[in-house]
Write an enzyme that holds these catalytic residues in place. Structure first.
Site, PDB file in Angstrom:
ATOM      1  CG  ASP A   1     -55.387  11.124  30.296  1.00 24.21           C
ATOM      2  OD1 ASP A   1     -54.868  11.024  31.425  1.00 24.21           O
ATOM      3  OD2 ASP A   1     -55.130  10.331  29.346  1.00 24.21           O
ATOM      4  CB  ILE A   2     -53.200  11.654  25.344  1.00 24.79           C
ATOM      5  CG1 ILE A   2     -53.036  11.785  23.841  1.00 24.79           C
ATOM      6  CG2 ILE A   2     -52.549  10.393  25.890  1.00 24.79           C
ATOM      7  CD1 ILE A   2     -51.598  12.002  23.413  1.00 24.79           C
TER       8      ILE A   2
ATOM      9  CG  ASN B   1     -52.881   6.841  39.896  1.00 17.35           C
ATOM     10  OD1 ASN B   1     -53.644   6.384  40.739  1.00 17.35           O
ATOM     11  ND2 ASN B   1     -53.215   6.937  38.621  1.00 17.35           N
TER      12      ASN B   1
ATOM     13  CD  GLU C   1     -49.501   4.367  32.644  1.00 15.84           C
ATOM     14  OE1 GLU C   1     -49.757   5.314  31.890  1.00 15.84           O
ATOM     15  OE2 GLU C   1     -49.987   3.229  32.523  1.00 15.84           O
ATOM     16  CB  VAL C   2     -46.580  10.806  33.752  1.00 16.99           C
ATOM     17  CG1 VAL C   2     -45.758  12.058  33.446  1.00 16.99           C
ATOM     18  CG2 VAL C   2     -47.144  10.201  32.470  1.00 16.99           C
TER      19      VAL C   2
ATOM     20  CG  HIS D   1     -50.394  13.181  36.774  1.00 10.28           C
ATOM     21  ND1 HIS D   1     -49.115  12.713  36.930  1.00 10.28           N
ATOM     22  CD2 HIS D   1     -51.168  12.094  36.533  1.00 10.28           C
ATOM     23  CE1 HIS D   1     -49.109  11.393  36.785  1.00 10.28           C
ATOM     24  NE2 HIS D   1     -50.349  10.995  36.556  1.00 10.28           N
TER      25      HIS D   1
ATOM     26  CG  HIS E   1     -55.793  11.086  36.663  1.00 10.90           C
ATOM     27  ND1 HIS E   1     -55.651  10.565  35.388  1.00 10.90           N
ATOM     28  CD2 HIS E   1     -54.660  10.756  37.326  1.00 10.90           C
ATOM     29  CE1 HIS E   1     -54.490   9.932  35.294  1.00 10.90           C
ATOM     30  NE2 HIS E   1     -53.859  10.031  36.452  1.00 10.90           N
TER      31      HIS E   1
END
Ligand code: AMP
Length: 119
Positions: free
Chosen positions: A33-34, A91, A99-100, A104, A106
């Site tokens: 993760d960025i 999420n 958000e994206v 995904h 995490h």
């Protein structure tokens, strides 16, 4: 919700923007993760156009469902997290602050993460 081909993870899958790759197979890609929220914070995404867990669980093939979840576990193994443990978060939608709009998971670890939700 229709899949947005311009979301950031779609661009990563197409190689248009880089990622710090941890694991990849035919079904999934895992990368750091960025904006890490823990000492270990890795994202695992399916290599297919699914917005969320709701979309993926309803519409993905059995092979992709199995392959993706195997890749999540394999990524955690590669990271050496099985001993001390880790947290998985996916999420989905606005209540969860997704958000994206590409599914995904995490993977969070590297320290004691405490109770599941901040209040
Ligand atoms: P979520 O709120 O569950 O949708 O999480 C989206 C995650 O994607 C956040 O933790 C971001 O830090 C992460 N993220 C956004 N852009 C990138 C990127 N280019 N590379 C890696 N992680 C990213």
């Amino acid at each position: 919700m229709a899949y947005d081909q311009n979301n950031v993870f779609a661009k990563i899958l197409r190689g248009e923007i880089p990622c710090d790759k941890i694991y990849e197979d035919d079904f999934a890609l895992a990368f750091n993760d960025i904006n890490a929220q823990a000492p270990v914070h890795v994202l695992v995404i399916p290599k297919a156009d699914y917005v969320s867990m709701a979309d993926f669980s309803a519409n993905a093939s059995a092979d992709l469902l199995a392959g993706f979840f195997r890749a999540v576990g394999e990524t955690a193994r590669i990271l050496g997290l099985e001993g001390d443990g880790y947290r998985l978060i996916a999420n989905t939608g606005s209540n969860a602050h997704q958000e994206v709009p590409h599914l995904h998971f995490h993977i969070l670890s590297g320290k004691k993460l405490g109770p599941m939700l901040s209040r």
